[in-house]
Design a protein around this motif. Structure first.
Motif, PDB file in Angstrom:
ATOM      1  N   VAL A 292       0.829  -1.207   0.000  1.00 16.38           N
ATOM      2  CA  VAL A 292       0.000   0.000   0.000  1.00 16.38           C
ATOM      3  C   VAL A 292       0.866   1.261   0.000  1.00 16.38           C
ATOM      4  O   VAL A 292       0.497   2.288  -0.576  1.00 16.38           O
ATOM      5  CB  VAL A 292      -0.964  -0.012   1.199  1.00 16.38           C
ATOM      6  CG1 VAL A 292      -1.849   1.224   1.224  1.00 16.38           C
ATOM      7  CG2 VAL A 292      -1.820  -1.274   1.156  1.00 16.38           C
ATOM      8  N   GLU A 293       2.031   1.180   0.643  1.00 20.04           N
ATOM      9  CA  GLU A 293       2.929   2.337   0.682  1.00 20.04           C
ATOM     10  C   GLU A 293       3.348   2.773  -0.714  1.00 20.04           C
ATOM     11  O   GLU A 293       3.571   3.969  -0.955  1.00 20.04           O
ATOM     12  CB  GLU A 293       4.183   2.008   1.491  1.00 20.04           C
ATOM     13  CG  GLU A 293       3.951   1.795   2.969  1.00 20.04           C
ATOM     14  CD  GLU A 293       5.236   1.467   3.690  1.00 20.04           C
ATOM     15  OE1 GLU A 293       5.980   2.416   4.053  1.00 20.04           O
ATOM     16  OE2 GLU A 293       5.515   0.272   3.888  1.00 20.04           O
ATOM     17  N   MET A 294       3.461   1.818  -1.612  1.00 21.90           N
ATOM     18  CA  MET A 294       3.979   2.120  -2.943  1.00 21.90           C
ATOM     19  C   MET A 294       2.898   2.230  -3.990  1.00 21.90           C
ATOM     20  O   MET A 294       3.024   3.009  -4.938  1.00 21.90           O
ATOM     21  CB  MET A 294       5.006   1.049  -3.353  1.00 21.90           C
ATOM     22  CG  MET A 294       6.161   0.922  -2.371  1.00 21.90           C
ATOM     23  SD  MET A 294       7.426  -0.235  -2.907  1.00 21.90           S
ATOM     24  CE  MET A 294       8.130   0.641  -4.299  1.00 21.90           C
ATOM     25  N   LYS A 295       1.803   1.475  -3.839  1.00 23.16           N
ATOM     26  CA  LYS A 295       0.806   1.403  -4.903  1.00 23.16           C
ATOM     27  C   LYS A 295      -0.470   2.188  -4.616  1.00 23.16           C
ATOM     28  O   LYS A 295      -1.225   2.474  -5.547  1.00 23.16           O
ATOM     29  CB  LYS A 295       0.437  -0.065  -5.159  1.00 23.16           C
ATOM     30  CG  LYS A 295       1.547  -0.913  -5.750  1.00 23.16           C
ATOM     31  CD  LYS A 295       1.823  -0.515  -7.198  1.00 23.16           C
ATOM     32  CE  LYS A 295       2.816  -1.465  -7.854  1.00 23.16           C
ATOM     33  NZ  LYS A 295       2.270  -2.778  -8.169  1.00 23.16           N
ATOM     34  N   VAL A 296      -0.736   2.531  -3.352  1.00 25.08           N
ATOM     35  CA  VAL A 296      -2.016   3.153  -3.019  1.00 25.08           C
ATOM     36  C   VAL A 296      -1.850   4.548  -2.413  1.00 25.08           C
ATOM     37  O   VAL A 296      -2.406   5.526  -2.926  1.00 25.08           O
ATOM     38  CB  VAL A 296      -2.828   2.262  -2.049  1.00 25.08           C
ATOM     39  CG1 VAL A 296      -4.137   2.960  -1.643  1.00 25.08           C
ATOM     40  CG2 VAL A 296      -3.128   0.912  -2.684  1.00 25.08           C
ATOM     41  N   PHE A 297      -1.099   4.647  -1.332  1.00 25.28           N
ATOM     42  CA  PHE A 297      -0.996   5.927  -0.623  1.00 25.28           C
ATOM     43  C   PHE A 297      -0.547   7.091  -1.511  1.00 25.28           C
ATOM     44  O   PHE A 297      -1.129   8.175  -1.439  1.00 25.28           O
ATOM     45  CB  PHE A 297      -0.061   5.802   0.578  1.00 25.28           C
ATOM     46  CG  PHE A 297      -0.643   5.021   1.732  1.00 25.28           C
ATOM     47  CD1 PHE A 297      -2.021   4.907   1.894  1.00 25.28           C
ATOM     48  CD2 PHE A 297       0.176   4.398   2.657  1.00 25.28           C
ATOM     49  CE1 PHE A 297      -2.574   4.189   2.944  1.00 25.28           C
ATOM     50  CE2 PHE A 297      -0.361   3.682   3.721  1.00 25.28           C
ATOM     51  CZ  PHE A 297      -1.734   3.583   3.859  1.00 25.28           C
ATOM     52  N   PRO A 298       0.462   6.909  -2.367  1.00 29.60           N
ATOM     53  CA  PRO A 298       0.874   8.040  -3.215  1.00 29.60           C
ATOM     54  C   PRO A 298      -0.226   8.525  -4.154  1.00 29.60           C
ATOM     55  O   PRO A 298      -0.209   9.682  -4.587  1.00 29.60           O
ATOM     56  CB  PRO A 298       2.058   7.472  -4.011  1.00 29.60           C
ATOM     57  CG  PRO A 298       2.572   6.347  -3.167  1.00 29.60           C
ATOM     58  CD  PRO A 298       1.351   5.744  -2.544  1.00 29.60           C
TER      59      PRO A 298
END
Length: 299
Positions: free
Chosen positions: A101-107
């Motif tokens: 999620v840190e790389m694919k969603v939050f940004p």
């Protein structure tokens, strides 16, 4: 005894006049008189001396008045604090997540959310699936990103994305010479596997893949986090199968190779309580649905 009895008594004690007190309380005088009588009956003492000309506090009434005021003040404080906590919670969003999620969603979501709601306090908690399930049920987090679909009477879950797995090898590994590795050659290779405690679904998906293709890994290391998994492969301890999001994190001494069969996928779900009242949850889910084309129910 109810708080209204105390409020009625305090008002009469301040006015020392039932008619005036009834006006201030927006109630009828006979009703007020009955409420005071009921209070005295419950306390078991006379709180007010009443005559046609005047109303006076008894000695017991004076003591009771002091404590009644303290009780009402404490009740008002309790109400104010509860409302303050409720208001604070509505301005706070706590999100549990697995690493992807840190790389694919939050940004893709958080920058817009911060612009739309600058007063919203966002707390992010890196947690495994089991930890998130418990925290969501207890109300300790508002939103959970995990590999499980939790849909039930209390929890609403939505599919977010599907992520392919990939095979990683040390650059000098004998299998690295292949452009496409025959799956049978994975039999008995030294292998680093994510721990079942921290990544149960990934752990089981890898073992199920091996069983499906009748191969057996020589597991030399169990990794309790993704970075340790990557570093173990980079140190040449063995090969590994990991989600594709980690590719930018790989080292120069690690290569990826396709197999002659398809590796499985991992699904990511977002979950929240159906009774969620936080405006932050709604705003976050609205943004997430636009970015990932989710078909969500209105919260």
């Amino acid at each position: 005894m109810e708080l209204r009895h105390l409020r009625y008594f305090v008002m009469v004690a301040e006015e020392l006049n039932f008619s005036k007190a009834a006006l201030r309380l927006y109630t009828a005088q006979p009703s007020l008189s009955q409420q005071i009588k009921d209070l005295e009956d419950e306390v078991g003492v006379t709180l007010l001396h009443r005559t046609k000309r005047k109303v006076e506090l008894t000695e017991e009434g004076s003591v009771f008045l002091e404590q009644a005021r303290l009780t009402l003040a404490q009740a008002d404080k309790a109400i104010a604090m509860a409302r303050q906590v409720s208001k604070f919670k509505k301005q706070q969003l706590t999100i549990g997540f697995v690493p992807v999620v840190e790389m694919k969603v939050f940004p893709c979501v958080l920058p817009s959310l911060r612009i739309q709601n600058p007063n919203l306090k966002i707390e992010l908690r890196s947690m495994n699936n089991t930890e998130q399930m418990e925290a969501l049920k207890k109300g300790e987090i508002d939103i959970a990103f995990m590999r499980d679909n939790l849909n039930n009477d209390e929890i609403q879950s939505q599919f977010v994305l599907r992520e392919p797995l990939m095979l990683l090898l040390p650059r000098d590994h004998p299998l690295a010479q292949y452009e496409r590795i025959p799956v049978k050659l994975l039999n008995n290779i030294d292998f680093i596997i994510p721990s079942s405690e921290q990544s149960s679904i990934l752990h089981n998906t890898i073992l199920n893949f091996a069983e499906l293709h009748k191969i057996k890994f020589n597991i030399v290391q169990t990794a309790h986090n993704i970075l340790f998994n990557i570093n173990s492969i980079g140190m040449g301890l063995g090969c590994g199968i990991l989600p594709s999001y980690i590719e930018p994190l790989t080292l120069n001494n690690i290569v990826t190779r396709p197999l002659d069969v398809d590796l499985p996928f991992l699904d990511l779900f977002v979950s929240y309580r159906k009774d969620a009242e936080s405006s932050g949850v709604k705003e976050f889910m609205d943004l997430l649905s636009k970015v990932f084309y989710l078909n969500i129910n209105q919260i």
